[in-house]
Scaffold this active site. Sequence first.
Site, PDB file in Angstrom:
ATOM      1  NE  ARG A 220      -9.245   2.083  -1.580  1.00 57.46           N
ATOM      2  CZ  ARG A 220      -7.984   2.377  -1.371  1.00 57.46           C
ATOM      3  NH1 ARG A 220      -7.144   2.392  -2.418  1.00 57.46           N
ATOM      4  NH2 ARG A 220      -7.529   2.662  -0.168  1.00 57.46           N
ATOM      5  CD  GLU A 248      -9.341  -4.877  -4.510  1.00 60.72           C
ATOM      6  OE1 GLU A 248      -8.699  -4.678  -3.459  1.00 60.72           O
ATOM      7  OE2 GLU A 248      -9.400  -4.070  -5.451  1.00 60.72           O
ATOM      8  CG  HIS A 267      -5.598  -3.267  -3.406  1.00 65.81           C
ATOM      9  ND1 HIS A 267      -6.897  -2.977  -3.046  1.00 65.81           N
ATOM     10  CD2 HIS A 267      -4.873  -2.151  -3.126  1.00 65.81           C
ATOM     11  CE1 HIS A 267      -6.960  -1.748  -2.553  1.00 65.81           C
ATOM     12  NE2 HIS A 267      -5.744  -1.228  -2.593  1.00 65.81           N
TER      13      HIS A 267
END
Length: 304
Positions: A220, A248, A267
Amino acid sequence: MPVTVLVPDEDGVHALRELAGVRPVRYSWREPLPAEAAEAEVLVPGAHRPEERATVLGALPNLKLIQLLSAGAENWIGTVPDGVLLSTCRGAHGGSTAEWVVAVLLSIYRELPGFAAGQAARRWDPHATGTLQDKRVLVVGAGDLGRQLERRLVAFDAQVTMVGVTGRDGVHAVDELPALLPGHDVAVLVVPLTSRTRGMAGAEFLSAMPDGAILVNAARGPVVDTAALLAELRAGRLRAALDVTDPEPLPADHPLWTASNVVLTPHVAGSVTGSQRRSYAVVAAEIARYAGGELPHNLVRGEY
């Protein structure tokens, strides 16, 4: 009496309808809940906004288990009602994410972006490149994804060192990282986001990596201190491959876009064909255990 399970799509209905003692019922966060919601014991969440989540959870008086379609649970920690179990989809996405890690490492070492640029410019530039063979790779995270990655890296003749929260046979403890980092060409982050891993790859972590080493973040975004990483990239000392970032989505004016020696993907490491099918295979197994009176294997305890 069958266990009523709310699922967000027809794929879920199809995956669960043959399970003994289970009744899947489709629902939507954006529409009134079906009448069966009053007796639903299991919720498989779909896409939602936080305010919609609270509304739906408040309308499920018999809820006992939230079964996620994702391996990550950080967005649910602290929001699950008391007495309700939370289970992840660990085991569904490890293979595809491990594949992404191998892909970006091969791309970097074999200089594929440079050769692609040469092709676009019609420039013939034969030269030797690096190789993944014999590289010393530190895999930080020894769960399903870490093990999937280890197996793939070994197939490329890389030397793999595994690191977990606690040490055990074949796995170093996370407290050993300062001593391990200087001896590795690559550090791959595949840990869940918790209070302990947030900012794990900060200035001290990165400065311990040797010159020319590659940081790979398939975990992450907040596991990496973005400012500290940018400083290393700008200095030309480290390279990086990032599938996740902090923040993000990455704003269009963020300096990571133009930093040298970095590969960025949005991602998508686990976004592959068949991912929905693999996710529901894990979900079905977890719900079958619950319906049979067992605890799911992927239960979240504490932060993970």
